[in-house]
Design a protein around this motif. Structure first.
Motif, PDB file in Angstrom:
ATOM      1  N   ALA A 282       0.832  -1.205   0.000  1.00 47.20           N
ATOM      2  CA  ALA A 282       0.000   0.000   0.000  1.00 47.20           C
ATOM      3  C   ALA A 282       0.869   1.260   0.000  1.00 47.20           C
ATOM      4  O   ALA A 282       0.613   2.213  -0.748  1.00 47.20           O
ATOM      5  CB  ALA A 282      -0.939  -0.003   1.204  1.00 47.20           C
ATOM      6  N   LEU A 283       1.903   1.272   0.843  1.00 42.64           N
ATOM      7  CA  LEU A 283       2.783   2.432   0.891  1.00 42.64           C
ATOM      8  C   LEU A 283       3.571   2.603  -0.404  1.00 42.64           C
ATOM      9  O   LEU A 283       3.802   3.729  -0.864  1.00 42.64           O
ATOM     10  CB  LEU A 283       3.742   2.309   2.077  1.00 42.64           C
ATOM     11  CG  LEU A 283       3.095   2.396   3.463  1.00 42.64           C
ATOM     12  CD1 LEU A 283       4.105   2.055   4.546  1.00 42.64           C
ATOM     13  CD2 LEU A 283       2.515   3.794   3.700  1.00 42.64           C
ATOM     14  N   ALA A 284       3.987   1.493  -1.005  1.00 42.61           N
ATOM     15  CA  ALA A 284       4.721   1.568  -2.271  1.00 42.61           C
ATOM     16  C   ALA A 284       3.857   2.185  -3.363  1.00 42.61           C
ATOM     17  O   ALA A 284       4.349   2.959  -4.201  1.00 42.61           O
ATOM     18  CB  ALA A 284       5.201   0.180  -2.680  1.00 42.61           C
ATOM     19  N   LEU A 285       2.568   1.863  -3.375  1.00 44.62           N
ATOM     20  CA  LEU A 285       1.667   2.463  -4.353  1.00 44.62           C
ATOM     21  C   LEU A 285       1.565   3.966  -4.137  1.00 44.62           C
ATOM     22  O   LEU A 285       1.615   4.753  -5.091  1.00 44.62           O
ATOM     23  CB  LEU A 285       0.287   1.820  -4.259  1.00 44.62           C
ATOM     24  CG  LEU A 285      -0.766   2.341  -5.247  1.00 44.62           C
ATOM     25  CD1 LEU A 285      -0.364   2.030  -6.685  1.00 44.62           C
ATOM     26  CD2 LEU A 285      -2.132   1.741  -4.933  1.00 44.62           C
ATOM     27  N   ASP A 286       1.434   4.378  -2.868  1.00 51.25           N
ATOM     28  CA  ASP A 286       1.369   5.812  -2.559  1.00 51.25           C
ATOM     29  C   ASP A 286       2.618   6.539  -3.034  1.00 51.25           C
ATOM     30  O   ASP A 286       2.545   7.662  -3.543  1.00 51.25           O
ATOM     31  CB  ASP A 286       1.210   6.023  -1.043  1.00 51.25           C
ATOM     32  CG  ASP A 286      -0.182   5.693  -0.536  1.00 51.25           C
ATOM     33  OD1 ASP A 286      -1.143   5.787  -1.325  1.00 51.25           O
ATOM     34  OD2 ASP A 286      -0.313   5.343   0.652  1.00 51.25           O
ATOM     35  N   VAL A 287       3.783   5.910  -2.857  1.00 52.12           N
ATOM     36  CA  VAL A 287       5.046   6.527  -3.256  1.00 52.12           C
ATOM     37  C   VAL A 287       5.196   6.532  -4.769  1.00 52.12           C
ATOM     38  O   VAL A 287       5.616   7.532  -5.376  1.00 52.12           O
ATOM     39  CB  VAL A 287       6.241   5.789  -2.613  1.00 52.12           C
ATOM     40  CG1 VAL A 287       7.562   6.299  -3.183  1.00 52.12           C
ATOM     41  CG2 VAL A 287       6.224   5.954  -1.093  1.00 52.12           C
ATOM     42  N   ALA A 288       4.851   5.430  -5.414  1.00 55.80           N
ATOM     43  CA  ALA A 288       5.124   5.267  -6.846  1.00 55.80           C
ATOM     44  C   ALA A 288       4.223   6.114  -7.727  1.00 55.80           C
ATOM     45  O   ALA A 288       4.669   6.648  -8.751  1.00 55.80           O
ATOM     46  CB  ALA A 288       4.991   3.792  -7.228  1.00 55.80           C
ATOM     47  N   LEU A 289       2.940   6.247  -7.368  1.00 55.82           N
ATOM     48  CA  LEU A 289       2.031   6.991  -8.223  1.00 55.82           C
ATOM     49  C   LEU A 289       2.484   8.435  -8.376  1.00 55.82           C
ATOM     50  O   LEU A 289       2.826   9.107  -7.402  1.00 55.82           O
ATOM     51  CB  LEU A 289       0.607   6.935  -7.668  1.00 55.82           C
ATOM     52  CG  LEU A 289      -0.121   5.604  -7.845  1.00 55.82           C
ATOM     53  CD1 LEU A 289      -1.504   5.665  -7.229  1.00 55.82           C
ATOM     54  CD2 LEU A 289      -0.207   5.206  -9.315  1.00 55.82           C
TER      55      LEU A 289
END
Length: 438
Positions: free
Chosen positions: A244-251
């Protein structure tokens, strides 16, 4: 013989003035229209943008990635997530929630501004979409200055509105001129209502140019973070939190005000959980790079990323218990820190994970950034709802406008209170009618 000097008019300034003239004509029809009818049209437009197969979404995907520098995969994923709940009904509900009491009262009237100028900034399309639509929701024609990094969104939006309703389409004009063109800027900022997004420096400059009699709605520099409960980082929960955090960072390649610049791991076992989360987050960012690649960066940004990596490596060599995980290129970096000390972040998927041993220490850890916080993602609280509620209360007391689950930072509801402000109330005004009696 005397010398004759001819002063040609500023073409950009004349473009702005002509657009204002067209909007003044269109306004006379706009104010006579039903507010519900306007919302219905704009809802239809939003539904077209939400549909990946629509003409306007297809045109956007064909033009925007190359110009913005974002990969097509990031643009597609970012739009899908952000627009998922931006329906016509949601827009109408957000507007009516703020304006219905005034519209229904016989002693009050909602009085739209004769024109709203909207100064866009950045390269992320959703804020631009909403900033252009909202003045129309309150029957104010909108003059838009496109952002240098995204001239596409407002122009395609104007075209999509005009296709659904030509009359309403004439109530939105898009202009473009260099920021150094002072004459064009002065004419642009002459509207009764001015909305501006940008750096704090830009906001200060515009604030000096608008008159006290004008309405000025400003959105300056903001950033977001994540807060993770250390005790919630169990082996079975950790992969989901990291994803979930990786998605927040990557987008959007971590370049928007809703992108987390760092993560605070708080409470019991904060230091141990920081290390475990750092490794799990690095693995998740590696998967994100495969599925949704980061855009390319210029040499200056790459150099800053290398510098911060080397600085972390040097601290680790000197005995600091730092976790450093990095991609072969500059595509992603995770630094697991030893404390909550704020350090520079070059963005572009570079994230620091900080331990905070006690929840009572979190306010002090946030001191360097709390005034600029836009949103905070929360994770690891599933088995301690009491602590979740207490953390929400504390963060709201600190003035954080928005709290959401990890993985949802980039998807605020259409009616969210951007920077703590109402959605449309700042974009309109009210007239009150008083009787002669008591």
């Amino acid at each position: 013989m005397s010398n004759l000097t001819i002063q040609w008019p500023d073409a950009n300034a004349e473009q702005v003035e002509a657009a204002k003239g067209r909007l003044d004509v269109a306004r006379r029809r706009l104010v006579a229209r039903s507010p519900d009818g306007i919302l219905s049209v704009l809802g239809t437009v939003l539904d077209q943008w939400r549909n990946p197969a629509s003409k306007w979404r297809q045109r956007f995907m064909g033009e925007f990635p190359a110009l913005s520098g974002f990969s097509p995969e990031i643009v597609s994923a970012g739009l899908d997530l952000a627009l998922e709940h931006w329906t016509g009904d949601a827009l109408a509900e957000a507007v009516r929630a703020e304006l219905d009491s005034g519209r229904r009262s016989p002693s009050h009237r909602v009085a739209p501004f004769s024109m709203t100028s909207v100064l866009l900034a950045g390269a992320i399309p959703m804020p631009s979409l909403l900033a252009c639509l909202l003045p129309l929701c309150v029957q104010s024609p909108v003059l838009v200055k496109s952002a240098s990094r995204d001239p596409i969104t407002p122009n395609l939006l104007a075209g999509s509105i005009a296709e659904v309703d030509p009359e309403l389409g004439r109530c939105m004009e898009v202009v473009s001129f260099p920021g150094s063109d002072r004459e064009s800027l002065e004419r642009f900022l002459a509207a009764e209502c001015v909305v501006a997004s940008g750096s704090d420096e830009t906001i200060r400059e515009i604030n000096q140019r608008v008159r006290p009699s004008q309405r000025f709605v400003a959105y300056g520099h903001k950033l977001s973070i994540a807060v993770v409960r250390g005790a919630g980082c169990s082996d079975d929960k950790l992969p989901g939190i990291a994803d979930a955090l990786a998605l927040d960072v990557a987008l959007w390649d971590q370049l928007g005000c809703l992108s987390p610049v760092c993560i605070f791991v708080v409470g019991d076992d904060a230091r141990g959980a920081t290390g475990r989360l750092s490794h799990a987050l690095a693995d998740a960012l590696a998967r994100e790079q495969s599925a949704r690649p980061r855009g390319e960066v210029d040499a200056e940004v790459a150099a800053v990323i290398r510098h911060e990596r080397e600085e972390a490596r040097m601290r680790a060599a000197n005995g600091a218990e730092i976790v450093l995980r990095e991609s072969e290129g500059s595509h992603w970096t995770v630094v697991g820190e030893t404390d909550a000390t704020w350090r520079p972040n070059p963005l572009h998927r570079f994230v620091r994970v900080h331990p905070v041993p006690g929840f009572d220490e979190l306010p002090d850890a946030l001191t360097p950034v709390v005034r600029n916080l836009s949103s905070v993602a929360l994770a690891g609280f599933d088995d301690d709802l009491e602590k979740l509620d207490a953390t929400r209360v504390e963060l709201s007391r600190l003035g954080v406008p928005r709290l959401c689950p990890a993985g949802r930072l980039q998807a605020p509801p259409i009616g969210w209170h951007h920077d703590g402000l109402p959605v449309v109330l700042p974009l309109t005004r009210f007239s009150s009618f008083e009787s002669s009696g008591p």
